[in-house]
Write a protein that holds these residues in place. Structure first.
Motif, PDB file in Angstrom:
ATOM      1  N   PRO A  54     -23.269  15.834   9.150  1.00 36.37           N
ATOM      2  CA  PRO A  54     -23.162  15.175  10.460  1.00 36.37           C
ATOM      3  C   PRO A  54     -23.613  13.721  10.407  1.00 36.37           C
ATOM      4  CG  PRO A  54     -24.107  17.354  10.708  1.00 36.37           C
ATOM      5  CD  PRO A  54     -24.031  17.091   9.229  1.00 36.37           C
ATOM      6  N   GLY A  55     -22.748  12.816  10.899  1.00 40.62           N
ATOM      7  CA  GLY A  55     -23.099  11.403  10.954  1.00 40.62           C
ATOM      8  C   GLY A  55     -23.167  10.706   9.613  1.00 40.62           C
ATOM      9  N   MET A  56     -22.730  11.377   8.547  1.00 36.54           N
ATOM     10  CA  MET A  56     -22.906  10.799   7.204  1.00 36.54           C
ATOM     11  C   MET A  56     -21.591  10.512   6.512  1.00 36.54           C
ATOM     12  SD  MET A  56     -26.106  10.475   6.800  1.00 36.54           S
ATOM     13  CE  MET A  56     -26.331  10.281   5.034  1.00 36.54           C
ATOM     14  N   GLY A  57     -20.471  10.798   7.133  1.00 38.28           N
ATOM     15  CA  GLY A  57     -19.212  10.579   6.442  1.00 38.28           C
ATOM     16  C   GLY A  57     -18.999  11.593   5.330  1.00 38.28           C
ATOM     17  N   LEU A  58     -18.097  11.291   4.440  1.00 37.70           N
ATOM     18  CA  LEU A  58     -17.784  12.183   3.332  1.00 37.70           C
ATOM     19  C   LEU A  58     -18.365  11.620   2.043  1.00 37.70           C
ATOM     20  CD1 LEU A  58     -15.187  12.365   5.423  1.00 37.70           C
ATOM     21  CD2 LEU A  58     -14.313  13.842   3.638  1.00 37.70           C
ATOM     22  N   LYS A  59     -19.049  12.474   1.297  1.00 33.99           N
ATOM     23  CA  LYS A  59     -19.632  12.077   0.028  1.00 33.99           C
ATOM     24  C   LYS A  59     -18.945  12.832  -1.103  1.00 33.99           C
ATOM     25  CE  LYS A  59     -22.938   9.554   1.891  1.00 33.99           C
ATOM     26  NZ  LYS A  59     -22.915   8.066   1.740  1.00 33.99           N
ATOM     27  N   LEU A  60     -18.619  12.130  -2.188  1.00 33.65           N
ATOM     28  CA  LEU A  60     -17.915  12.720  -3.314  1.00 33.65           C
ATOM     29  C   LEU A  60     -18.874  13.499  -4.191  1.00 33.65           C
ATOM     30  CD1 LEU A  60     -15.226  12.945  -4.873  1.00 33.65           C
ATOM     31  CD2 LEU A  60     -15.896  10.869  -6.108  1.00 33.65           C
ATOM     32  N   ILE A  61     -18.549  14.772  -4.445  1.00 32.49           N
ATOM     33  CA  ILE A  61     -19.397  15.625  -5.263  1.00 32.49           C
ATOM     34  C   ILE A  61     -18.931  15.587  -6.722  1.00 32.49           C
ATOM     35  CG2 ILE A  61     -20.322  17.956  -5.568  1.00 32.49           C
ATOM     36  CD1 ILE A  61     -19.512  18.530  -2.650  1.00 32.49           C
ATOM     37  N   TYR A  62     -17.700  15.974  -6.950  1.00 29.57           N
ATOM     38  CA  TYR A  62     -17.080  15.980  -8.267  1.00 29.57           C
ATOM     39  C   TYR A  62     -15.601  15.634  -8.107  1.00 29.57           C
ATOM     40  CZ  TYR A  62     -20.655  18.058 -11.344  1.00 29.57           C
ATOM     41  OH  TYR A  62     -21.770  18.285 -12.117  1.00 29.57           O
ATOM     42  N   TYR A  63     -15.013  15.172  -9.189  1.00 31.25           N
ATOM     43  CA  TYR A  63     -13.586  14.924  -9.189  1.00 31.25           C
ATOM     44  C   TYR A  63     -13.011  15.246 -10.565  1.00 31.25           C
ATOM     45  CZ  TYR A  63     -14.516  10.456 -11.513  1.00 31.25           C
ATOM     46  OH  TYR A  63     -14.924   9.472 -12.395  1.00 31.25           O
ATOM     47  N   SER A  64     -11.676  15.337 -10.588  1.00 28.90           N
ATOM     48  CA  SER A  64     -10.988  15.665 -11.836  1.00 28.90           C
ATOM     49  C   SER A  64      -9.691  14.864 -11.895  1.00 28.90           C
ATOM     50  CB  SER A  64     -10.677  17.158 -11.887  1.00 28.90           C
ATOM     51  OG  SER A  64      -9.799  17.453 -12.952  1.00 28.90           O
ATOM     52  N   VAL A  65      -9.403  14.285 -13.040  1.00 28.67           N
ATOM     53  CA  VAL A  65      -8.168  13.502 -13.203  1.00 28.67           C
ATOM     54  C   VAL A  65      -7.074  14.301 -13.890  1.00 28.67           C
ATOM     55  CG1 VAL A  65      -9.441  11.332 -13.188  1.00 28.67           C
ATOM     56  CG2 VAL A  65      -8.882  12.428 -15.357  1.00 28.67           C
ATOM     57  N   GLY A  66      -7.373  15.559 -14.209  1.00 24.38           N
ATOM     58  CA  GLY A  66      -6.373  16.418 -14.833  1.00 24.38           C
ATOM     59  C   GLY A  66      -7.042  17.656 -15.381  1.00 24.38           C
ATOM     60  N   ALA A  67      -6.215  18.625 -15.764  1.00 20.57           N
ATOM     61  CA  ALA A  67      -6.752  19.883 -16.304  1.00 20.57           C
ATOM     62  C   ALA A  67      -7.654  19.597 -17.495  1.00 20.57           C
ATOM     63  CB  ALA A  67      -5.605  20.807 -16.705  1.00 20.57           C
ATOM     64  N   GLY A  68      -8.829  20.216 -17.460  1.00 22.37           N
ATOM     65  CA  GLY A  68      -9.790  20.080 -18.546  1.00 22.37           C
ATOM     66  C   GLY A  68     -10.703  18.881 -18.456  1.00 22.37           C
ATOM     67  N   ILE A  69     -10.511  18.030 -17.424  1.00 27.18           N
ATOM     68  CA  ILE A  69     -11.302  16.799 -17.301  1.00 27.18           C
ATOM     69  C   ILE A  69     -11.968  16.767 -15.924  1.00 27.18           C
ATOM     70  CG2 ILE A  69     -11.273  14.279 -17.383  1.00 27.18           C
ATOM     71  CD1 ILE A  69      -8.544  14.531 -18.838  1.00 27.18           C
ATOM     72  N   THR A  70     -13.303  16.706 -15.921  1.00 25.25           N
ATOM     73  CA  THR A  70     -14.031  16.596 -14.664  1.00 25.25           C
ATOM     74  C   THR A  70     -15.126  15.550 -14.812  1.00 25.25           C
ATOM     75  OG1 THR A  70     -15.639  18.325 -15.249  1.00 25.25           O
ATOM     76  CG2 THR A  70     -13.634  19.028 -14.101  1.00 25.25           C
ATOM     77  N   ASP A  71     -15.579  15.029 -13.679  1.00 18.63           N
ATOM     78  CA  ASP A  71     -16.646  14.037 -13.718  1.00 18.63           C
ATOM     79  C   ASP A  71     -17.428  14.071 -12.422  1.00 18.63           C
ATOM     80  OD1 ASP A  71     -16.670  10.683 -15.183  1.00 18.63           O
ATOM     81  OD2 ASP A  71     -18.297  12.072 -14.729  1.00 18.63           O
ATOM     82  N   LYS A  72     -18.664  13.582 -12.492  1.00 19.02           N
ATOM     83  CA  LYS A  72     -19.544  13.608 -11.339  1.00 19.02           C
ATOM     84  C   LYS A  72     -19.196  12.502 -10.357  1.00 19.02           C
ATOM     85  CE  LYS A  72     -23.430  15.388 -14.046  1.00 19.02           C
ATOM     86  NZ  LYS A  72     -24.796  15.111 -14.557  1.00 19.02           N
ATOM     87  N   GLY A  73     -19.428  12.818  -9.077  1.00 18.87           N
ATOM     88  CA  GLY A  73     -19.306  11.829  -8.029  1.00 18.87           C
ATOM     89  C   GLY A  73     -20.682  11.338  -7.614  1.00 18.87           C
ATOM     90  N   GLU A  74     -20.843  11.056  -6.323  1.00 17.93           N
ATOM     91  CA  GLU A  74     -22.100  10.517  -5.808  1.00 17.93           C
ATOM     92  C   GLU A  74     -23.216  11.548  -5.718  1.00 17.93           C
ATOM     93  OE1 GLU A  74     -19.632   8.941  -2.203  1.00 17.93           O
ATOM     94  OE2 GLU A  74     -21.575   7.933  -2.163  1.00 17.93           O
ATOM     95  N   VAL A  75     -22.862  12.798  -5.371  1.00 19.71           N
ATOM     96  CA  VAL A  75     -23.878  13.813  -5.065  1.00 19.71           C
ATOM     97  C   VAL A  75     -23.614  15.109  -5.816  1.00 19.71           C
ATOM     98  CG1 VAL A  75     -24.567  12.877  -2.819  1.00 19.71           C
ATOM     99  CG2 VAL A  75     -22.569  14.378  -2.960  1.00 19.71           C
ATOM    100  N   PRO A  76     -23.664  15.112  -7.169  1.00 14.57           N
ATOM    101  CA  PRO A  76     -23.286  16.305  -7.935  1.00 14.57           C
ATOM    102  C   PRO A  76     -24.375  17.365  -8.101  1.00 14.57           C
ATOM    103  CG  PRO A  76     -23.872  14.524  -9.412  1.00 14.57           C
ATOM    104  CD  PRO A  76     -23.992  13.977  -8.010  1.00 14.57           C
ATOM    105  N   ASN A  77     -25.624  17.013  -7.818  1.00 12.06           N
ATOM    106  CA  ASN A  77     -26.722  17.940  -8.128  1.00 12.06           C
ATOM    107  C   ASN A  77     -26.606  19.240  -7.348  1.00 12.06           C
ATOM    108  OD1 ASN A  77     -27.749  16.020  -9.847  1.00 12.06           O
ATOM    109  ND2 ASN A  77     -29.302  15.279  -8.432  1.00 12.06           N
ATOM    110  N   GLY A  78     -26.734  20.359  -8.076  1.00  8.99           N
ATOM    111  CA  GLY A  78     -26.653  21.677  -7.452  1.00  8.99           C
ATOM    112  C   GLY A  78     -25.263  22.272  -7.464  1.00  8.99           C
TER     113      GLY A  78
END
Lengths: 113, 115
Positions: free
Chosen positions: B39-63
């Protein structure tokens, strides 16, 4: 560090009048700016965007203005309709970050009949 | 096309429990993302992926953890749920030809409450 900021949590306007939603940013590396619209219990949907090389983009009732020197953009909705009542998010992208977007906090727009 | 489909839409967890939020897209998009909205914080990026087998952390990945074994699916795993993870989670996707606009396509969201 809030790089994209929407300072007005809410805005209320009369049907038929203009709605102006504002957004400020701090990172000069942003090269593309987008507005998303979100209804309750739904995901955000893309509304309109603008490249940093332009100062205006228009799509029907929606116009986005960009002032790079002030690091400020605004979304104008004319005329406003009750169906426009939603939360509007401003978002920005750095070219080096691919499609990863940084979002503002959102502004709840209410258009009264 | 269904677009981006998220399940479940609602879930209540007890502290310390684990669960997986499912996300699937049928648009053959290369890029997929998980955001959380507080609430009131907008959207924060947790994780993202640019293709199968590839992932990377966003702003708030912990947990959180993610995997991307196929183009279509991008599940988000919560380990040892905490009250701070109470949020609405949105999965999104984009095709890499959209890089000129950055347009993302979002699912309807999954509302998670940790008690």
């Amino acid at each position: 560090d809030q790089q994209v900021k929407q300072n007005s949590p809410s805005l209320s306007v009369q049907e038929g009048r203009i709605s102006i939603l504002n957004c400020d940013y701090t990172n000069s590396m942003f090269d593309y700016f987008l507005w998303y619209k979100k209804y309750p219990a739904e995901g955000p949907t893309f509304l309109i965007s603008i490249s940093s090389i332009k100062d205006k983009n228009e799509d029907g009732r929606f116009t986005v203005f960009l002032n790079k020197s002030a690091k400020h953009l605004s979304l104008h909705i004319v005329p406003s309709q009750p169906g426009d009542s939603a939360v509007y998010f401003c978002a920005a992208r750095k070219r080096t970050s691919g499609s990863r977007l940084t979002f503002g906090e959102g502004t709840q727009l209410t258009v009264n009949p | 096309n269904a677009g981006v489909t998220q399940t479940p839409k609602f879930r209540i967890l007890k502290i310390g429990q684990s669960m997986t939020l499912q996300c699937a897209q049928d648009m053959n998009h290369n890029y997929m993302y998980w955001y959380r909205q507080d609430p009131g914080m907008g959207l924060k990026l947790i994780y993202y992926s640019v293709g199968a087998g590839i992932t990377d952390k966003g702003e708030v990945p912990n947990g959180y953890n993610v995997s991307r074994s196929t183009t279509e699916d991008f599940p988000l795993r919560l380990e040892l749920a905490a009250p701070s993870q109470t949020s609405v989670y949105f999965c999104a996707s984009s095709y890499d030809s959209n890089w000129n606009t950055g347009e993302l396509f979002f699912g309807e969201g999954s509302r998670l409450t940790v008690l």
